[in-house]
Write a protein that holds these residues in place. Structure first.
Motif, mmCIF file in Angstrom:
data_model
loop_
_atom_site.group_PDB
_atom_site.id
_atom_site.type_symbol
_atom_site.label_atom_id
_atom_site.label_comp_id
_atom_site.label_asym_id
_atom_site.label_seq_id
_atom_site.Cartn_x
_atom_site.Cartn_y
_atom_site.Cartn_z
ATOM 1 N N ARG A 181 0.814 -1.211 0.000
ATOM 2 C CA ARG A 181 0.000 0.000 0.000
ATOM 3 C C ARG A 181 0.849 1.263 0.000
ATOM 4 O O ARG A 181 0.358 2.330 -0.361
ATOM 5 C CB ARG A 181 -0.913 0.022 1.233
ATOM 6 C CG ARG A 181 -1.956 -1.086 1.266
ATOM 7 C CD ARG A 181 -2.843 -0.934 2.491
ATOM 8 N NE ARG A 181 -3.882 -1.966 2.557
ATOM 9 C CZ ARG A 181 -4.798 -2.045 3.515
ATOM 10 N NH1 ARG A 181 -4.797 -1.148 4.503
ATOM 11 N NH2 ARG A 181 -5.709 -3.008 3.504
ATOM 12 N N PHE A 182 2.107 1.171 0.431
ATOM 13 C CA PHE A 182 2.891 2.382 0.595
ATOM 14 C C PHE A 182 3.514 2.887 -0.702
ATOM 15 O O PHE A 182 3.740 4.070 -0.867
ATOM 16 C CB PHE A 182 3.987 2.193 1.657
ATOM 17 C CG PHE A 182 4.877 0.992 1.465
ATOM 18 C CD1 PHE A 182 5.957 1.022 0.597
ATOM 19 C CD2 PHE A 182 4.640 -0.176 2.184
ATOM 20 C CE1 PHE A 182 6.780 -0.069 0.439
ATOM 21 C CE2 PHE A 182 5.462 -1.279 2.038
ATOM 22 C CZ PHE A 182 6.537 -1.228 1.153
ATOM 23 N N LYS A 183 3.796 1.982 -1.667
ATOM 24 C CA LYS A 183 4.335 2.394 -2.965
ATOM 25 C C LYS A 183 3.981 1.345 -3.997
ATOM 26 O O LYS A 183 3.832 0.167 -3.672
ATOM 27 C CB LYS A 183 5.856 2.584 -2.911
ATOM 28 C CG LYS A 183 6.288 3.892 -2.280
ATOM 29 C CD LYS A 183 7.795 4.089 -2.370
ATOM 30 C CE LYS A 183 8.195 5.425 -1.745
ATOM 31 N NZ LYS A 183 9.669 5.634 -1.787
ATOM 32 N N SER A 202 5.367 -4.497 9.339
ATOM 33 C CA SER A 202 4.195 -3.678 9.028
ATOM 34 C C SER A 202 4.651 -2.272 8.674
ATOM 35 O O SER A 202 5.660 -1.781 9.194
ATOM 36 C CB SER A 202 3.221 -3.633 10.210
ATOM 37 O OG SER A 202 3.833 -2.987 11.330
ATOM 38 N N VAL A 203 3.879 -1.607 7.768
ATOM 39 C CA VAL A 203 4.183 -0.245 7.354
ATOM 40 C C VAL A 203 2.876 0.543 7.351
ATOM 41 O O VAL A 203 1.874 0.096 6.768
ATOM 42 C CB VAL A 203 4.824 -0.206 5.952
ATOM 43 C CG1 VAL A 203 5.063 1.237 5.507
ATOM 44 C CG2 VAL A 203 6.131 -0.985 5.931
ATOM 45 N N HIS A 206 -0.334 -1.291 8.340
ATOM 46 C CA HIS A 206 -0.745 -2.490 7.607
ATOM 47 C C HIS A 206 0.343 -3.547 7.707
ATOM 48 O O HIS A 206 1.501 -3.292 7.398
ATOM 49 C CB HIS A 206 -0.997 -2.150 6.139
ATOM 50 C CG HIS A 206 -1.506 -3.322 5.351
ATOM 51 N ND1 HIS A 206 -2.827 -3.709 5.379
ATOM 52 C CD2 HIS A 206 -0.858 -4.192 4.525
ATOM 53 C CE1 HIS A 206 -2.984 -4.759 4.597
ATOM 54 N NE2 HIS A 206 -1.802 -5.076 4.074
ATOM 55 N N ARG A 207 -0.049 -4.755 8.178
ATOM 56 C CA ARG A 207 0.929 -5.817 8.388
ATOM 57 C C ARG A 207 1.042 -6.719 7.159
ATOM 58 O O ARG A 207 0.053 -7.177 6.608
ATOM 59 C CB ARG A 207 0.565 -6.662 9.614
ATOM 60 C CG ARG A 207 1.554 -7.801 9.895
ATOM 61 C CD ARG A 207 1.428 -8.330 11.303
ATOM 62 N NE ARG A 207 1.683 -7.291 12.305
ATOM 63 C CZ ARG A 207 2.916 -6.869 12.624
ATOM 64 N NH1 ARG A 207 3.984 -7.400 12.038
ATOM 65 N NH2 ARG A 207 3.061 -5.928 13.542
ATOM 66 N N TYR A 208 2.303 -6.955 6.759
ATOM 67 C CA TYR A 208 2.598 -7.824 5.617
ATOM 68 C C TYR A 208 3.211 -9.157 6.074
ATOM 69 O O TYR A 208 3.011 -10.188 5.444
ATOM 70 C CB TYR A 208 3.545 -7.119 4.652
ATOM 71 C CG TYR A 208 2.966 -5.845 4.078
ATOM 72 C CD1 TYR A 208 2.167 -5.866 2.950
ATOM 73 C CD2 TYR A 208 3.200 -4.615 4.708
ATOM 74 C CE1 TYR A 208 1.613 -4.697 2.430
ATOM 75 C CE2 TYR A 208 2.651 -3.446 4.201
ATOM 76 C CZ TYR A 208 1.858 -3.477 3.060
ATOM 77 O OH TYR A 208 1.313 -2.333 2.566
ATOM 78 N N PHE A 209 3.971 -9.116 7.184
ATOM 79 C CA PHE A 209 4.511 -10.328 7.795
ATOM 80 C C PHE A 209 4.888 -9.989 9.237
ATOM 81 O O PHE A 209 4.833 -8.822 9.650
ATOM 82 C CB PHE A 209 5.714 -10.884 7.012
ATOM 83 C CG PHE A 209 6.915 -9.955 6.961
ATOM 84 C CD1 PHE A 209 7.927 -10.044 7.925
ATOM 85 C CD2 PHE A 209 7.039 -9.008 5.950
ATOM 86 C CE1 PHE A 209 9.027 -9.203 7.871
ATOM 87 C CE2 PHE A 209 8.128 -8.164 5.894
ATOM 88 C CZ PHE A 209 9.126 -8.255 6.858
ATOM 89 N N GLN A 210 5.264 -11.001 9.995
ATOM 90 C CA GLN A 210 5.542 -10.811 11.420
ATOM 91 C C GLN A 210 7.027 -11.051 11.692
ATOM 92 O O GLN A 210 7.596 -12.064 11.271
ATOM 93 C CB GLN A 210 4.701 -11.775 12.259
ATOM 94 C CG GLN A 210 4.854 -11.602 13.765
ATOM 95 C CD GLN A 210 4.181 -10.336 14.277
ATOM 96 O OE1 GLN A 210 3.013 -10.086 13.977
ATOM 97 N NE2 GLN A 210 4.908 -9.546 15.049
ATOM 98 N N CYS A 211 7.659 -10.076 12.392
ATOM 99 C CA CYS A 211 9.024 -10.280 12.879
ATOM 100 C C CYS A 211 9.256 -9.305 14.024
ATOM 101 O O CYS A 211 8.404 -8.466 14.325
ATOM 102 C CB CYS A 211 10.066 -10.081 11.762
ATOM 103 S SG CYS A 211 10.246 -8.372 11.208
#
Length: 239
Positions: A181-183, A202-203, A206-211
């Protein structure tokens, strides 16, 4: 008109208008030019044909004073003594109004796109060389932009080395492959071996993966090398 004009070689300043266009021209001619000679010169200036040309002498109010219709007479013979500025209007009965200003019927040259893209002096080449417009390089991208990519051979779980131009190499594990979503474009989300990232997967909420915090980062596919890389820490910047 008096004979002293001939002896001194006087010239006249002519403002020339025509029925074939909407703008005026200014030229200088010898006062003793004949109307026949004048028509030949006006052909080159107005595009009117001397055989079908009518020349009108105008006053300062653009009113017709005389028709210059005697080819053997000199231009000065139609003028008042010592007159050195003349307004004339050229009419060609075979030409239409604005004919020479209508470019709709002019055959246009079009360079094939393939040939245009090969040119080094074009606007396209300038934009490519300076990374402008659609060739603009997004922060964190490598030399080759890949904004339009929708798929690649990188998979979640693979080990990789992040090689952003001008920065130190870092090693990581791929945790996300896809759009964000950011670019725009395709991004690779990685979990670095050490806390050298900028997020936790997340950015902007919005979360894309977990670390773990500071272990996550997003990189363009061109900046990711897949391989059997052992754990190793380094510093660099990413999104």
């Amino acid at each position: 008109m008096s004979d002293n004009i001939l002896s001194t070689g006087q010239t006249l300043s002519l403002t020339i208008t025509t029925n074939t266009n909407s703008f005026a021209s200014e030229r200088r001619f010898a006062a003793n030019v004949t109307i026949c000679e004048l028509k030949a010169k006006l052909e080159l200036i107005t595009g009117a044909n001397s055989d079908t040309m009518t020349i009108q002498l105008l006053d300062n109010n653009q009113e017709v004073v005389a028709q210059l219709d005697d080819n053997s007479r000199q231009l000065q013979s139609y003028l008042i003594d010592n007159q050195n500025k003349v307004n004339i209007h050229v009419i060609d009965s075979q030409k239409s109004i604005g004919e020479f200003e209508d470019v709709s019927n002019v055959e246009k040259f079009e360079l094939p796109q393939e040939d245009y893209e090969k040119r080094t002096d074009s606007v396209l080449a300038f934009k490519m060389n300076n990374k402008l417009g659609r060739f603009a390089q997004i922060d964190g991208a490598g030399d080759n932009t890949d904004d339009q990519m929708t798929e690649c051979d990188i998979n979640v779980g693979q080990r990789c080395e992040v090689c952003v131009k001008g920065a130190a190499k870092r090693r990581a594990t791929v945790q996300y492959v896809g759009t964000t979503r950011f670019k725009p474009g395709l991004w690779i989300g990685v979990e670095y071996d050490e806390p050298l990232g900028k997020n936790d997967g997340s950015v902007d909420g919005h979360r894309y993966f977990q670390c773990k915090p500071k272990y996550g980062g997003f990189i363009r596919p061109n900046d990711v090398i897949i391989g059997d890389f052992p754990e190793m820490g380094d510093t660099d910047e990413d999104i």
